[in-house]
Design an enzyme around this catalytic site. Structure first.
Site, mmCIF file in Angstrom:
data_model
loop_
_atom_site.group_PDB
_atom_site.id
_atom_site.type_symbol
_atom_site.label_atom_id
_atom_site.label_comp_id
_atom_site.label_asym_id
_atom_site.label_seq_id
_atom_site.Cartn_x
_atom_site.Cartn_y
_atom_site.Cartn_z
ATOM 1 N N HIS A 60 -72.886 -42.126 0.620
ATOM 2 C CA HIS A 60 -73.024 -41.275 1.808
ATOM 3 C C HIS A 60 -71.627 -40.818 2.224
ATOM 4 C CE1 HIS A 60 -77.301 -42.258 2.379
ATOM 5 N NE2 HIS A 60 -76.968 -43.474 1.957
ATOM 6 N N LEU A 61 -71.365 -39.519 2.085
ATOM 7 C CA LEU A 61 -70.031 -38.987 2.421
ATOM 8 C C LEU A 61 -69.987 -38.383 3.826
ATOM 9 C CD1 LEU A 61 -68.902 -37.375 -0.979
ATOM 10 C CD2 LEU A 61 -68.103 -39.524 0.039
ATOM 11 N N ASN A 279 -80.184 -51.232 5.629
ATOM 12 C CA ASN A 279 -81.561 -50.916 5.286
ATOM 13 C C ASN A 279 -81.675 -50.630 3.793
ATOM 14 O OD1 ASN A 279 -84.209 -50.443 5.775
ATOM 15 N ND2 ASN A 279 -83.941 -48.404 6.620
ATOM 16 N N ASP A 306 -74.555 -47.514 -2.161
ATOM 17 C CA ASP A 306 -75.103 -47.180 -0.839
ATOM 18 C C ASP A 306 -74.000 -47.255 0.223
ATOM 19 O OD1 ASP A 306 -76.793 -46.385 1.160
ATOM 20 O OD2 ASP A 306 -78.011 -48.212 1.191
ATOM 21 N N HIS A 310 -70.220 -45.710 9.066
ATOM 22 C CA HIS A 310 -70.698 -45.360 10.411
ATOM 23 C C HIS A 310 -69.553 -45.455 11.400
ATOM 24 C CE1 HIS A 310 -74.906 -44.842 9.611
ATOM 25 N NE2 HIS A 310 -75.031 -46.032 9.066
HETATM 26 O O1 DOR Z 1 -78.493 -48.895 5.547
HETATM 27 C C1 DOR Z 1 -78.660 -47.747 5.151
HETATM 28 N N1 DOR Z 1 -77.872 -46.759 5.570
HETATM 29 N N2 DOR Z 1 -79.658 -47.519 4.329
HETATM 30 C C2 DOR Z 1 -80.004 -46.262 3.983
HETATM 31 O O2 DOR Z 1 -80.922 -46.103 3.249
HETATM 32 C C3 DOR Z 1 -79.285 -45.104 4.547
HETATM 33 C C4 DOR Z 1 -77.937 -45.474 4.956
HETATM 34 C C5 DOR Z 1 -77.266 -44.450 5.834
HETATM 35 O O3 DOR Z 1 -77.364 -43.249 5.560
HETATM 36 O O4 DOR Z 1 -76.613 -44.856 6.792
HETATM 37 ZN ZN ZN Z 2 -81.692 -46.014 1.274
#
Ligand code: DOR
Ligand code: ZN
Length: 427
Positions: A60-61, A279, A306, A310
Site C-alpha cells: 500500500h503506497l 486485518n 501487506d 498509517h
Molecule cells: O490491515 C490491513 N490494512 N489489511 C488490509 O487488508 C488493508 C490494509 C490497509 O490498506 O491499510
Molecule cells: Zn487485505
C-alpha cells in the site's frame, strides 16, 4: 526515478545455490565479468549473498490521497531498504485505481518517483464497492498493463461478481487477488482473532472461518472459470488446508503469507497497542505454525508484505476504532530469515522463489525475479546473513511509524539493493 546505471564489478559474492561468482553490472544488465575494464569500480562482496531483487505483490503506497501516510517516493525508498526492486501498488487509494486513467496515473508516479519498479494493481470493483466490475480490460490494455486485480482491504462478497471477474481476467492471463473475509461472519468491527483473547480483552472477534469460507468459495470459482485466483495474507490453518486441497486438484490458486502472520501472535494485542491491529488479525501459535509449514512446503507460494502505512492520527485511537495495518517492507526479509531460514525450515533458493521469482511470475512482471545470469537485468540485493540489529521505527524510510518490530532484535541483512544497475540503497 530515472536511475543512472553504474558499471560495477561485485567480486566474490555467494549465490543462493552456494556457488561463488563475480557479477559485472554494465548498462543496467549483468555482463560477463571477463569483459570488465581494468579501472572499473569494484565492490568486495566476500561473505555476502547476492540474490535477485525482491518482488512484493502486496504494497500500500497510499498515493494518491494519503500522502501524509506514504508516497510513492517514501514507500519505494522503504522497499529499496528492504531489498525490493519491484512492488505492486494496491488499489485502495483515493481516488481508487479503478480506471485506465487512474492506473496510468499511478504507473506514471512510479516511473517518476519510484526507487524500484512500481506495478499497478487495479480494483476488481468500481470504488471497491463490491457492486459493479471496474474497467478490468481497459486497465489491462492501458499503458500500465495491469495484470493483478484486487479490492484489498475489502472482500468481494458477491459470488457472481467474483465469478465474472475471474472469467474476465482469464483472457489476458490476469489474476484476481482476494482479501478473504466473510464480512457477515467477521463483522465490520472485528479486530481480534476470535479466541479466549478476544473474550478476555473485550474485542470483537474475527473467527478464522471467516477467512477460510471465502478461500473455499474462491478456489471453487477458480475451478469453475479455469482462471487464476490469489489468496492475499493467508492467516489460518483452515485456509492452508483448503489451498493445499485445491492445488492437489489442479486449481490455479496461489497464496501469500505476510511477515507479520509468520512472526507475531494474538497475545501481542493484549496491551491494546494499535500498532498490532491488522486485518486479518494476528492469530494464535497453531495458526502461525500452519502458515510457516505451508510457506516451507510451497502450499503458500510467496511472501507478500501487506505494507500498510498509517498516519499517527489514524492509529491513535481505541483499539476497535484505529485503522488496521502495519508496515513491513523494510523488515520482510529479516522476518523470513528469523522464522524460516535461521530455523532450518527454508534454504536460500526457496527464499528466492518465495520472495522474487514466484511473485514476479504471478504478477507477470518481465525482468524481475530472474536468475543472476549474464544478459539478465541487474536487479539484485546483497545480503549479509549474519548481521543483526534492533529495529528502530524512527530509522524507517517510510513516512509512517506503525512498525510492529520496533525494539525487537532481528536479522538486518540488506547491504545494497540494485535496480536496473543503479544502487537504490546502500548501507
Ligand atoms: O490491515 C490491513 N490494512 N489489511 C488490509 O487488508 C488493508 C490494509 C490497509 O490498506 O491499510
Ligand atoms: Zn487485505
Amino acid at each position: 526515478m530515472t536511475t543512472t546505471p553504474t558499471d560495477l564489478l561485485i567480486t566474490g559474492a555467494t549465490l543462493a545455490d552456494g556457488s561463488r561468482s563475480d557479477l559485472y553490472l554494465s548498462g543496467g544488465l549483468i555482463a560477463d565479468p571477463a569483459s570488465a575494464p581494468a579501472g572499473v569500480e569494484r565492490f568486495d562482496a566476500d561473505g555476502l549473498l547476492a540474490l535477485p531483487g525482491l518482488v512484493d505483490l502486496h504494497t500500500h503506497l497510499r498515493e494518491p490521497g494519503r500522502e501524509d501516510a506514504e508516497t510513492v517516493d517514501s514507500g519505494t525508498a522503504a522497499a529499496a531498504r528492504g531489498g525490493f526492486t519491484c512492488v505492486h501498488a494496491m488499489a485502495n487509494t483515493n481516488p481508487v485505481t479503478d480506471t485506465a486513467e487512474a492506473a496510468e496515473y499511478v504507473a506514471g508516479l512510479g516511473q517518476r518517483e519510484g526507487h524500484c519498479e512500481v506495478r499497478v494493481v487495479g480494483a476488481i470493483t468500481k470504488g471497491l464497492a463490491g457492486e459493479e466490475l471496474a474497467e478490468l480490460g481497459l486497465m489491462a490494455n492501458s499503458g500500465a498493463r495491469v495484470r493483478v486485480f484486487s479490492d484489498d482491504g475489502r472482500c468481494v462478497g458477491d459470488s457472481q461478481l467474483m465469478r465474472r471477474a475471474l472469467s474476465y481476467v482469464r483472457s489476458f492471463d490476469g489474476v484476481v487477488a482476494q482479501h478473504s473475509q466473510d464480512t457477515q461472519l467477521a463483522g465490520p468491527g472485528a479486530c481480534c482473532h476470535e479466541s479466549e483473547w478476544s473474550g478476555r480483552l473485550g474485542l470483537p472477534g474475527w473467527p478464522s472461518q471467516a477467512e477460510s469460507i471465502i478461500v473455499a468459495r474462491d478456489v471453487q470459482l477458480a475451478e469453475l472459470t479455469d482462471s487464476r485466483v490469489h489468496v492475499c495474507h493467508v492467516s489460518t490453518a483452515e485456509s492452508v488446508d483448503i489451498v493445499r486441497w485445491a492445488k492437489k486438484r489442479g486449481i490455479k490458486v496461489t497464496a501469500e503469507a505476510t511477515p507479520h502472520h509468520l512472526l507475531l501472535d494474538t497475545p501481542l494485542v493484549a496491551g491494546y497497542d494499535t500498532t498490532f491491529k491488522v486485518n486479518p488479525p494476528l492469530r494464535t501459535s497453531e495458526h502461525l505454525e500452519a502458515v510457516r509449514e505451508a510457506l516451507a512446503d510451497g502450499t503458500i507460494d510467496i511472501v507478500g508484505t501487506d505494507h500498510a502505512p498509517h498516519a499517527r492520527q489514524d492509529k491513535d485511537h481505541p483499539f476497535d476504532v484505529a485503522l488496521p495495518g502495519m508496515i513491513g517492507l523494510e523488515q520482510a526479509l529479516s522476518v523470513v530469515m528469523e522464522v524460516m531460514v535461521n530455523t532450518g525450515r527454508m534454504d536460500w533458493p526457496t527464499v528466492v522463489e518465495r520472495m522474487s521469482s514466484a511473485p514476479a511470475r504471478i504478477g507477470q512482471v518481465a525482468g524481475q525475479g530472474r536468475p543472476l545470469a549474464v544478459g539478465e537485468p541487474a536487479n539484485l540485493v546483497l545480503v549479509d546473513p549474519s548481521a543483526r540489529a534492533v529495529v528502530d521505527r524512527d530509522a524507517s524510510r517510510s513516512r509512517s511509524r506503525n512498525n510492529p518490530y520496533h525494539g525487537r532484535e532481528l536479522p538486518d541483512p540488506v547491504v545494497m539493493t540494485i535496480w536496473k544497475g543503479a544502487a537504490t540503497y546502500r548501507r
